[in-house]
Design an enzyme around this catalytic site. Structure first.
Site, PDB file in Angstrom:
ATOM      1  N   ASP A 140       1.971 -45.721  28.131  1.00 60.79           N
ATOM      2  CA  ASP A 140       2.666 -45.059  27.030  1.00 60.79           C
ATOM      3  C   ASP A 140       2.030 -43.728  26.650  1.00 60.79           C
ATOM      4  O   ASP A 140       0.928 -43.400  27.102  1.00 60.79           O
ATOM      5  CB  ASP A 140       2.713 -45.997  25.802  1.00 60.79           C
ATOM      6  CG  ASP A 140       1.367 -46.642  25.469  1.00 60.79           C
ATOM      7  OD1 ASP A 140       0.346 -46.231  26.045  1.00 60.79           O
ATOM      8  OD2 ASP A 140       1.335 -47.554  24.627  1.00 60.79           O
ATOM      9  N   ASN A 195       0.295 -56.229  15.666  1.00 58.12           N
ATOM     10  CA  ASN A 195       1.562 -56.925  15.425  1.00 58.12           C
ATOM     11  C   ASN A 195       2.109 -57.555  16.715  1.00 58.12           C
ATOM     12  O   ASN A 195       3.267 -57.935  16.774  1.00 58.12           O
ATOM     13  CB  ASN A 195       2.592 -55.953  14.834  1.00 58.12           C
ATOM     14  CG  ASN A 195       2.833 -54.751  15.754  1.00 58.12           C
ATOM     15  OD1 ASN A 195       2.325 -54.720  16.874  1.00 58.12           O
ATOM     16  ND2 ASN A 195       3.609 -53.787  15.287  1.00 58.12           N
ATOM     17  N   HIS A 228       2.256 -55.995  19.675  1.00 58.24           N
ATOM     18  CA  HIS A 228       2.896 -55.083  20.625  1.00 58.24           C
ATOM     19  C   HIS A 228       2.076 -54.944  21.907  1.00 58.24           C
ATOM     20  O   HIS A 228       0.870 -55.145  21.928  1.00 58.24           O
ATOM     21  CB  HIS A 228       3.228 -53.723  19.994  1.00 58.24           C
ATOM     22  CG  HIS A 228       2.100 -52.788  19.751  1.00 58.24           C
ATOM     23  ND1 HIS A 228       2.037 -51.983  18.627  1.00 58.24           N
ATOM     24  CD2 HIS A 228       1.000 -52.474  20.473  1.00 58.24           C
ATOM     25  CE1 HIS A 228       0.958 -51.233  18.686  1.00 58.24           C
ATOM     26  NE2 HIS A 228       0.306 -51.514  19.794  1.00 58.24           N
ATOM     27  N   GLU A 259       7.244 -52.467  20.303  1.00 56.79           N
ATOM     28  CA  GLU A 259       7.050 -53.012  18.963  1.00 56.79           C
ATOM     29  C   GLU A 259       7.925 -54.250  18.747  1.00 56.79           C
ATOM     30  O   GLU A 259       8.914 -54.449  19.472  1.00 56.79           O
ATOM     31  CB  GLU A 259       7.432 -51.937  17.929  1.00 56.79           C
ATOM     32  CG  GLU A 259       6.564 -50.680  17.977  1.00 56.79           C
ATOM     33  CD  GLU A 259       5.232 -50.848  17.234  1.00 56.79           C
ATOM     34  OE1 GLU A 259       4.606 -51.919  17.348  1.00 56.79           O
ATOM     35  OE2 GLU A 259       4.816 -49.900  16.551  1.00 56.79           O
TER      36      GLU A 259
HETATM   37  C1  GLP Z   1      -2.077 -48.777  20.670  1.00 60.01           C
HETATM   38  C2  GLP Z   1      -1.594 -48.735  22.127  1.00 60.01           C
HETATM   39  C3  GLP Z   1      -1.628 -50.074  22.774  1.00 60.01           C
HETATM   40  C4  GLP Z   1      -2.931 -50.756  22.433  1.00 60.01           C
HETATM   41  C5  GLP Z   1      -2.973 -51.060  20.967  1.00 60.01           C
HETATM   42  C6  GLP Z   1      -4.229 -51.757  20.519  1.00 60.01           C
HETATM   43  O1  GLP Z   1      -1.073 -48.656  19.719  1.00 60.01           O
HETATM   44  N1  GLP Z   1      -0.313 -48.172  22.332  1.00 60.01           N
HETATM   45  O2  GLP Z   1      -1.448 -49.934  24.176  1.00 60.01           O
HETATM   46  O3  GLP Z   1      -3.040 -51.952  23.149  1.00 60.01           O
HETATM   47  O4  GLP Z   1      -2.786 -49.887  20.218  1.00 60.01           O
HETATM   48  O5  GLP Z   1      -5.272 -50.871  20.313  1.00 60.01           O
HETATM   49  P1  GLP Z   1      -6.765 -51.268  20.125  1.00 60.01           P
HETATM   50  O6  GLP Z   1      -7.277 -51.668  21.467  1.00 60.01           O
HETATM   51  O7  GLP Z   1      -7.417 -50.027  19.617  1.00 60.01           O
HETATM   52  O8  GLP Z   1      -6.807 -52.388  19.138  1.00 60.01           O
END
Ligand code: GLP
Length: 253
Positions: A67, A136, A138, A143
Site C-alpha cells: 500500500d 482494527n 486491517h 479497512e
Molecule cells: C499501517 C499499514 C499496515 C500496517 C499497520 C500496522 O496502517 N498500512 O500495513 O500493518 O498500519 O502498523 P504497526 O505495525 O505500526 O502497528
C-alpha cells in the site's frame, strides 16, 4: 495455520525474517510481498544483516508492496516508498527496478488501481506476503467494511487508522486521508502469508482475526481461509490467544 510465539520483539522479528530468508534461499527469484508499519522494522533489520553477512542476496528478487498513502510522494519521509528505502531497499542488493509500490501521487484512482492490479498479476502474485495487523484488524489498508474488496482499491482511512498513524506525522491533520492498497485477492493469492504482530495493543484483535468469525469487519480474519499462513508474534501480542487457545501456539523462546 502455524502460530509461532517468541518472548520478545527481537525473537519474533528473527523468526519472521527467517521465513522470508528461507523463501529467498529456496528460490532466489522470489516475489516478496512487503509491508510497512512499525512491526516489520525489526525483521527488515535481520534481512539487511544477513545480506551484509553474505548469507542472502536479493539481486534476482522482485518485490511488491501492499500500500501507499495518497497525496504524498516517495520523497516524503512518511511515504511507504521512503520507509522501504530507509528500512530495507537501501541496505540490500535489490534492484530498484524490481521493486513495486503504488504511486500515491497518481490522482487518477481508477487508473492507479488498474495499473497496480496488473503489476501484481504480471508478477504472478507474491511467493510470500508479509502482513502487519492494524489495530482494527486491517491488512494492508483494507479497512473494516461490509464486504471484502478483491482488487487494488482507493480506500478512505478510518478515524482509528488515522489516529493510530498520527504518531508518525507532525500533527493528525497531516495524516493522509486515503490510500491505495492491494485488495484481498492479491493477498489471498500469495502462496504463503506471513503475519507479524507485537505488543499488548494487538492481543485482542489478533485473537479475533485468527479465531473469530471470518468477516470483512475484521479484514485479517479472511486469512483463516488461506492455505498457508505463518504467524510470528511476541508474548504480549499472543497473551489473549495463549489464554483462550493455549495449544495453538508453538513457542520458540
Ligand atoms: C499501517 C499499514 C499496515 C500496517 C499497520 C500496522 O496502517 N498500512 O500495513 O500493518 O498500519 O502498523 P504497526 O505495525 O505500526 O502497528
Amino acid at each position: 495455520m502455524k502460530i509461532y510465539g517468541g518472548k520478545t520483539y527481537e525473537q519474533m522479528s528473527e523468526k519472521a525474517a527467517s521465513v522470508i530468508a528461507a523463501q529467498v534461499i529456496e528460490n532466489p527469484r522470489s516475489v516478496l510481498g512487503l509491508a510497512t508499519g512499525s512491526t516489520p522494522i525489526g525483521l527488515y533489520g535481520f534481512l539487511a544483516k544477513w545480506y551484509e553477512e553474505k548469507y542472502l542476496s536479493f539481486k534476482e528478487c522482485k518485490t511488491v508492496n501492499l500500500d501507499e498513502y495518497c497525496g504524498i510522494g516517495p520523497d516524503h519521509d512518511q511515504s511507504y516508498a521512503y520507509f522501504m528505502r530507509e528500512n530495507l531497499f537501501s541496505k540490500i542488493d535489490i534492484l530498484p527496478e524490481n521493486t513495486n509500490i503504488p504511486n500515491g501521487l497518481n490522482p487518477d484512482a481508477a487508473a492507479e488501481c488498474a495499473r497496480y492490479d496488473k503489476v501484481i498479476e504480471d508478477l504472478g502474485y507474491a511467493d510470500v506476503q508479509l502482513l502487519g495487523l492494524g489495530n482494527n484488524g486491517h491488512i494492508g489498508f483494507n479497512e473494516p467494511a461490509p464486504a471484502f474488496v478483491p482488487g487494488v482499491n482507493h480506500v478512505k482511512l478510518t478515524d482509528s487508522t488515522i489516529n493510530a498513524n498520527a504518531r508518525f506525522f507532525a500533527s493528525r491533520e497531516e495524516v493522509p486521508k486515503s490510500a491505495y492498497t492491494m485488495g484481498i485477492k492479491g493477498i489471498m493469492n500469495a502462496k504463503k502469508v506471513l503475519l507479524v504482530a507485537n505488543g499488548t495493543g494487538k492481543a485482542e484483535i489478533l485473537e479475533k482475526a485468527l479465531f473469530g468469525p471470518v468477516t470483512p469487519e475484521v479484514p485479517a480474519s479472511v486469512l483463516q481461509l488461506h492455505r498457508d499462513v505463518v504467524v510470528c508474534a511476541d508474548e504480549a501480542a499472543l497473551s489473549v490467544i495463549a489464554k483462550k487457545h493455549p495449544d495453538a501456539v508453538e513457542w520458540f523462546r
